[in-house]
Design a protein around this motif. Structure first.
Motif: not given
Length: 261
Positions: A150-176
């Motif tokens: 998902g898109q970059i977010t500062t929301s508590q629902f985001g997931m931090y991705i170390e390779q990118e050093s950003v947090s993104r929505y885990p849209s795959q899990l939302v879809e699941a």
């Protein structure tokens, strides 16, 4: 939450590697098979037998894989496909489309119905509740592969991705969760009682299309396509809108005719 880096290879035998994504597909087909057999026994459906269910899953699997791959090339990677049609066989590079797989399954079910002399919606109303959990397992495969974020977010629902050093929505899990678990519950509970022909299929179209349309607001579009319009409208939304419209039309028709399946 931090994204847990997971090896996409489930089993490495040296001469062959088995990926989690492929394992998820196998689990999806196995679950569909078990659910189909359970539903036949639960509702005492005399018009279905073991051989038919086995063929149903086989036809469906062929439709999902072939339609999903072809759909991805046509809907999401068309220009590259035109320049090199052999890319369709480069499955190691990924690329599957739900909407392509859906169309592939529709065609497969037409062939299945011809073999067993069943009507289209008799089969599709039976199949619809079997599909969502498989979709959920597929999205878990996407999560393991660290794709379709998902898109970059500062929301508590985001997931931090170390390779990118950003947090993104885990849209795959939302879809699941929505397209998998919630859609399964809706269809399974709804189909527990006798319903008008087409109504179960219609409900699948409406809710999948609706869930997918909403999720696309937080999911990143494929990089080769980007947004199609307005800075937010995506190919996923474009392909989901007809599902909603057709689903509503079928549901209205189903309850007008009231032909109990």
């Amino acid at each position: 939450m931090t994204y847990p880096i997971i090896n996409p290879i489930a089993i490495d035998l040296g001469f062959i590697q088995i990926y989690w994504y492929g394992v998820m597909y196998l689990i999806a087909f196995l679950v569909a098979y078990l659910l189909a057999n359970y539903r036949v026994k639960q509702k005492q459906l005399n018009n279905w037998n073991t051989q038919q269910i086995e063929d149903l899953i086989f036809y469906g699997a062929i439709g999902v894989v072939s339609g999903g791959r072809l759909g991805y090339m046509l809907f999401y990677n068309f220009l590259n496909f035109l320049s090199d049609p052999m890319l369709i066989f480069a499955i190691q590079d990924g690329g599957m489309s739900f909407h392509g797989g859906f169309l592939g399954v529709l065609l497969a079910m037409v062939l299945f119905n011809r073999k067993y002399n069943k009507t289209f919606f008799t089969t599709m109303d039976f199949v619809a509740p079997l599909v969502p959990l498989g979709l959920g397992f597929g999205r878990i495969g996407n999560f393991i592969n660290s794709e379709l974020w998902g898109q970059i977010t500062t929301s508590q629902f985001g997931m931090y991705i170390e390779q990118e050093s950003v947090s993104r929505y885990p849209s795959q899990l939302v879809e699941a969760f929505l397209e998998g678990l919630i859609l399964f519950v809706i269809l399974w509970v709804f189909s527990n009682k006798l319903r008008p022909s087409m109504s179960i299929s219609a409900l699948f179209l409406i809710f999948y299309g609706l869930f997918r349309f909403i999720i696309e607001f937080i999911r990143l579009p494929d990089v080769q396509l980007g947004y199609l319009a307005f800075g937010w409208f995506t190919m996923g939304q474009l392909l989901s809108l007809p599902m909603i419209v057709v689903g509503i039309s079928l549901l209205r028709k189903a309850y007008t005719k009231k032909e109990i399946m």
